[in-house]
Structure formats: C-alpha cells, structure tokens
Design an enzyme around this catalytic site. Sequence first.
Site, PDB file in Angstrom:
ATOM      1  N   SER A  62     -10.785  -0.454   3.496  1.00 45.10           N
ATOM      2  CA  SER A  62      -9.945  -0.568   4.700  1.00 45.10           C
ATOM      3  C   SER A  62      -9.393   0.799   5.071  1.00 45.10           C
ATOM      4  O   SER A  62      -8.745   1.440   4.251  1.00 45.10           O
ATOM      5  CB  SER A  62      -8.759  -1.497   4.439  1.00 45.10           C
ATOM      6  OG  SER A  62      -9.228  -2.746   4.033  1.00 45.10           O
ATOM      7  N   ARG A  66       0.825  -1.225   0.000  1.00 42.93           N
ATOM      8  CA  ARG A  66       0.000   0.000   0.000  1.00 42.93           C
ATOM      9  C   ARG A  66       0.857   1.273   0.000  1.00 42.93           C
ATOM     10  O   ARG A  66       0.504   2.283   0.628  1.00 42.93           O
ATOM     11  CB  ARG A  66      -0.963   0.029   1.209  1.00 42.93           C
ATOM     12  CG  ARG A  66      -1.908  -1.133   1.277  1.00 42.93           C
ATOM     13  CD  ARG A  66      -2.871  -1.180   0.081  1.00 42.93           C
ATOM     14  NE  ARG A  66      -3.753  -2.310   0.228  1.00 42.93           N
ATOM     15  CZ  ARG A  66      -3.467  -3.533  -0.213  1.00 42.93           C
ATOM     16  NH1 ARG A  66      -2.349  -3.785  -0.873  1.00 42.93           N
ATOM     17  NH2 ARG A  66      -4.326  -4.519  -0.031  1.00 42.93           N
ATOM     18  N   GLU A  87      -4.528   3.824   5.800  1.00 47.12           N
ATOM     19  CA  GLU A  87      -4.279   3.560   4.374  1.00 47.12           C
ATOM     20  C   GLU A  87      -4.897   4.694   3.553  1.00 47.12           C
ATOM     21  O   GLU A  87      -4.400   5.073   2.499  1.00 47.12           O
ATOM     22  CB  GLU A  87      -4.943   2.217   4.033  1.00 47.12           C
ATOM     23  CG  GLU A  87      -4.849   1.836   2.582  1.00 47.12           C
ATOM     24  CD  GLU A  87      -5.618   0.555   2.257  1.00 47.12           C
ATOM     25  OE1 GLU A  87      -5.484  -0.447   2.988  1.00 47.12           O
ATOM     26  OE2 GLU A  87      -6.354   0.563   1.257  1.00 47.12           O
TER      27      GLU A  87
HETATM   28  C1  LIG Z   1     -15.493  -0.536  -0.820  1.00 51.50           C
HETATM   29  C2  LIG Z   1     -14.021  -0.313  -1.079  1.00 51.50           C
HETATM   30  C3  LIG Z   1     -13.171  -1.391  -1.232  1.00 51.50           C
HETATM   31  C4  LIG Z   1     -11.801  -1.204  -1.485  1.00 51.50           C
HETATM   32  N1  LIG Z   1     -10.998  -2.293  -1.636  1.00 51.50           N
HETATM   33  C5  LIG Z   1      -9.684  -2.133  -1.889  1.00 51.50           C
HETATM   34  C6  LIG Z   1      -8.832  -3.267  -2.072  1.00 51.50           C
HETATM   35  O1  LIG Z   1      -9.272  -4.414  -2.040  1.00 51.50           O
HETATM   36  N2  LIG Z   1      -7.512  -3.048  -2.309  1.00 51.50           N
HETATM   37  C7  LIG Z   1      -6.994  -1.790  -2.385  1.00 51.50           C
HETATM   38  O2  LIG Z   1      -5.776  -1.671  -2.596  1.00 51.50           O
HETATM   39  N3  LIG Z   1      -7.776  -0.699  -2.222  1.00 51.50           N
HETATM   40  C8  LIG Z   1      -9.096  -0.837  -1.981  1.00 51.50           C
HETATM   41  N4  LIG Z   1      -9.891   0.259  -1.814  1.00 51.50           N
HETATM   42  C9  LIG Z   1      -9.302   1.605  -1.880  1.00 51.50           C
HETATM   43  C10 LIG Z   1      -9.436   2.286  -3.252  1.00 51.50           C
HETATM   44  O3  LIG Z   1     -10.397   1.653  -4.048  1.00 51.50           O
HETATM   45  C11 LIG Z   1      -8.094   2.300  -4.012  1.00 51.50           C
HETATM   46  O4  LIG Z   1      -7.095   2.906  -3.250  1.00 51.50           O
HETATM   47  C12 LIG Z   1      -8.215   3.012  -5.357  1.00 51.50           C
HETATM   48  O5  LIG Z   1      -7.038   2.822  -6.097  1.00 51.50           O
HETATM   49  C13 LIG Z   1      -8.468   4.515  -5.201  1.00 51.50           C
HETATM   50  O6  LIG Z   1      -8.777   5.036  -6.478  1.00 51.50           O
HETATM   51  P1  LIG Z   1      -9.501   6.422  -6.653  1.00 51.50           P
HETATM   52  O7  LIG Z   1      -9.499   6.761  -8.085  1.00 51.50           O
HETATM   53  O8  LIG Z   1     -10.834   6.392  -5.980  1.00 51.50           O
HETATM   54  O9  LIG Z   1      -8.506   7.388  -5.864  1.00 51.50           O
HETATM   55  P2  LIG Z   1      -8.872   8.724  -5.105  1.00 51.50           P
HETATM   56  O10 LIG Z   1      -9.534   8.399  -3.814  1.00 51.50           O
HETATM   57  O11 LIG Z   1      -9.550   9.672  -6.005  1.00 51.50           O
HETATM   58  O12 LIG Z   1      -7.402   9.279  -4.808  1.00 51.50           O
HETATM   59  C14 LIG Z   1      -6.557   8.623  -3.877  1.00 51.50           C
HETATM   60  C15 LIG Z   1      -5.247   9.414  -3.773  1.00 51.50           C
HETATM   61  O13 LIG Z   1      -4.547   9.337  -5.019  1.00 51.50           O
HETATM   62  C16 LIG Z   1      -4.370  10.629  -5.592  1.00 51.50           C
HETATM   63  N5  LIG Z   1      -4.607  10.458  -7.030  1.00 51.50           N
HETATM   64  C17 LIG Z   1      -5.723   9.958  -7.619  1.00 51.50           C
HETATM   65  N6  LIG Z   1      -5.550   9.882  -8.938  1.00 51.50           N
HETATM   66  C18 LIG Z   1      -4.299  10.358  -9.197  1.00 51.50           C
HETATM   67  C19 LIG Z   1      -3.530  10.530 -10.385  1.00 51.50           C
HETATM   68  N7  LIG Z   1      -4.012  10.199 -11.580  1.00 51.50           N
HETATM   69  N8  LIG Z   1      -2.287  11.055 -10.272  1.00 51.50           N
HETATM   70  C20 LIG Z   1      -1.776  11.383  -9.074  1.00 51.50           C
HETATM   71  N9  LIG Z   1      -2.454  11.243  -7.912  1.00 51.50           N
HETATM   72  C21 LIG Z   1      -3.698  10.729  -7.978  1.00 51.50           C
HETATM   73  C22 LIG Z   1      -5.396  11.531  -4.926  1.00 51.50           C
HETATM   74  O14 LIG Z   1      -4.960  12.870  -4.911  1.00 51.50           O
HETATM   75  C23 LIG Z   1      -5.457  10.919  -3.528  1.00 51.50           C
HETATM   76  O15 LIG Z   1      -4.381  11.361  -2.735  1.00 51.50           O
HETATM   77  C24 LIG Z   1     -11.278   0.110  -1.566  1.00 51.50           C
HETATM   78  C25 LIG Z   1     -12.145   1.210  -1.430  1.00 51.50           C
HETATM   79  C26 LIG Z   1     -13.499   1.004  -1.194  1.00 51.50           C
HETATM   80  C27 LIG Z   1     -14.420   2.184  -1.062  1.00 51.50           C
END
Ligand SMILES: Cc1cc2nc3c(=O)[nH]c(=O)nc-3n(C[C@H](O)[C@H](O)[C@H](O)COP(=O)(O)OP(=O)(O)OC[C@H]3O[C@@H](n4cnc5c(N)ncnc54)[C@H](O)[C@@H]3O)c2cc1C
Length: 337
Positions: free
Chosen positions: A238, A164, A333
């Site tokens: 998480s 992570r 996380e």
């Molecule tokens: C129900 C649920 C289940 C999940 N299960 C998992 C799992 O099994 N495994 C896991 O690893 N994660 C899990 N996650 C966490 C999440 O889905 C991941 O971390 C995912 O990659 C986040 O993507 P996002 O586009 O929503 O990021 P965001 O929440 O929009 O951004 C997260 C961070 O990344 C930065 N960011 C986003 N896009 C970019 C970009 N293109 N360039 C630079 N910075 C950027 C943002 O500024 C922020 O700091 C889960 C979340 C939920 C709600």
Amino acid sequence: MKIQKNYNLSKLNTFGIEANAKNFTGIESEADLKELFNLPEFKQNKKMFLGGGSNVLFTKDFDGFVVLNKLKGIEIIEENSEYALVRAMSGELWHELILFAVKHGLWGIENLSLIPGTVGAAPMQNIGAYGTELKDTLFDIEAFEIETGVKKIFTKEECELGYRESIFKNKLKGKYFISAVVLKLSKLENKNIVYKTLQEYFDKNKITEYSLKNISEAVASIRRSKLPDPKILGNAGSFFKNVFLGKDKLGAFLEKYPDLPYFEDDGSIKIPAGWLIEQCEFKGYRKGHVGVHEKHALVLVNYGGATGKEILELADKIITSVKEKFNVELVPEVNIV
Ligand SMILES: Cc1cc2nc3c(=O)[nH]c(=O)nc-3n(C[C@H](O)[C@H](O)[C@H](O)COP(=O)(O)OP(=O)(O)OC[C@H]3O[C@@H](n4cnc5c(N)ncnc54)[C@H](O)[C@@H]3O)c2cc1C
C-alpha cells in the site's frame, strides 16, 4: 568492515528503483554495530538503515551511508504456562518470526504472516493486517541512538504506536537503529478470525480447525493470491494510508457517496484510501514505466525501468485528484527517501 562506494541499491528495494548509496555496508552483529558507530565515514555522513527495502521509495541517490541490517537470532527469553517473551534480532525476516511462533505454539502474530521485510522495521510503522497490529503483542524494543551509539530500551508505550505510525517515524525519525524486538505471545489459544476475507477462505477450503498453523497458512495464501509479488512487479504494498474522518463528517460524505465503504475504528471513521483512488479512476492507470495496479488501487507499481521520481509524480497526481474530488488529503505510508 567492508565499505563499498557507489553501491547499487536496486536489488535492495522492492520497487526495484535504481539508486546508488555513496557508502554502503552490512552489519551482522552488535560488534559490527559498535565498529560502525566509531567509523569516521559513518559519523560524518547522512545515515540510513535498510531492512528488506519493502517500505521505501528512493527518489535519488543516497548521498550518505546505507547500512543493510543482517542481525539474526530468535529466542524465548522468558516463559510461563500462559505466555512467552520472544526476542528477535531486527535483521530477521518478519515471516521467520511468524514461523518460529507457529512452531512453538505461540499466538498473537499469525494474522501478520508473510508481511515482507524485517523484524526491526515492524515497529517503525506498527505493521498491521487482517485485524491485527504489532502493537497487540509488542513488549519492548532495543535500539541504539545513532549519533552516540548508546543503547536504550523503549517500552511499548514509549514507542507511541498508532495506525502505521510510531515515534520512530515521527519525533525520533532517523535517530535510532532498532536492534531487537521483544514480543509477548500467548500460549493460550487467542485467535482473531473475524476478518471477512479469512472467514471466506476457511469456508471455501472447508477448513474447520482454526489452529495457529491453519490461520497463518490461510493468511499467507490469501496474500499470495491477492498481492503482486515484488519479485515480478516492483511495488511497496500500500502506497498510501487509509483515511480517518471525524464521525461528524460521515453524514455529508454518505449523502454525496451512498456507496462509500467505511469502518468504525477507535471512535473515528476509517475510509479505504483504495476506494477514493478508484473513484478518481486511477485503478489500472499506466503511464510510461509506472502505474496503479489493476486489482489494487493502493499499490503503485514499477513496470520496469521507473525512477523514484516517476513514482512520486504519480503519487502526487493521485493526491491532487483525491483532494479535488473529496477534499481529503492522502498521506503516503511508504518512506520517501
Ligand atoms: C507486497 C507488500 C505487501 C505489504 N503488506 C503490508 C501489510 O499488510 N501491512 C503492513 O503494515 N505493511 C505492509 N507492507 C510494507 C512493508 O512490508 C512493512 O512496512 C515492513 O515492515 C517493512 O520492512 P523492511 O525491512 O522492508 O523495511 P525497509 O523498507 O527496509 O525500511 C522501512 C523504513 O524503516 C527504516 N528501518 C528499517 N529497519 C530499521 C531498523 N532496524 N531500525 C531503524 N529504522 C529502520 C528504514 O530506514 C526505512 O525508513 C507491504 C509491502 C509489500 C512490498
């Protein structure tokens, strides 16, 4: 490019937290990105790129520029009989990339099916699930330095991916916008179904053909049945990372807690943070608008109307309790903004 003022972000984060961005826009192409980098309001303000908002907790209004990433496109850029390099633009939904891989018979990311969010955020924390991590298939990424607008290719090694973690969450935090991700996926069968929950699912549903599609659908189905849907109950999956201990500490832990679940991982001992939280009796805990999910001690939830501060206070309370009981420091996380 349309810039909106005091934009409400509550529908753009899966916790459903009310927070406003002083300036807000969306980008759909690299041309938009170039225009953005030249905007005085962008240059002068604090900046944040947002994907699906599934790994952020807004604790206050964002006094700067929030940019919603809508860069789309997935293509095979190189292939031979054994593998394909797949380039996906960072604003694609991660699960769309899974569907593309399954459709084209490409192995390697099927265990990561249905993880919410965008492709561009996947390297940020080296997403992982069911015994697979992004780092198993990442080839390289394309990113723009936010201060200068200069494009750079990061090899997988340069991304410094760990559990992570990545360079973009650490040394280069807030410095680069990831615009595209290239994965090296296998054309040869390459299944990873050792995870107990997956095996149980196959047995229960009498599935004996471990095809790419069946594995992807099994993972998606397990996730749907186990995890709370953020559309119904605000959460970010998480909230804390699992805990790693040196092997030398395990004996003392087991003496005190014979039921301690643990896994060997890269020479260290991994302890599920959810178990530690459960032992501190937080599972199902609820106070006001916030709580800990009744089935998942790792998932903090917004029961409606919560502020980011309330979620953070609950997280701090959990961190303190776990520290007092186990002398172990839980680390979030989720990205706290
Ligand atoms: C129900 C649920 C289940 C999940 N299960 C998992 C799992 O099994 N495994 C896991 O690893 N994660 C899990 N996650 C966490 C999440 O889905 C991941 O971390 C995912 O990659 C986040 O993507 P996002 O586009 O929503 O990021 P965001 O929440 O929009 O951004 C997260 C961070 O990344 C930065 N960011 C986003 N896009 C970019 C970009 N293109 N360039 C630079 N910075 C950027 C943002 O500024 C922020 O700091 C889960 C979340 C939920 C709600």
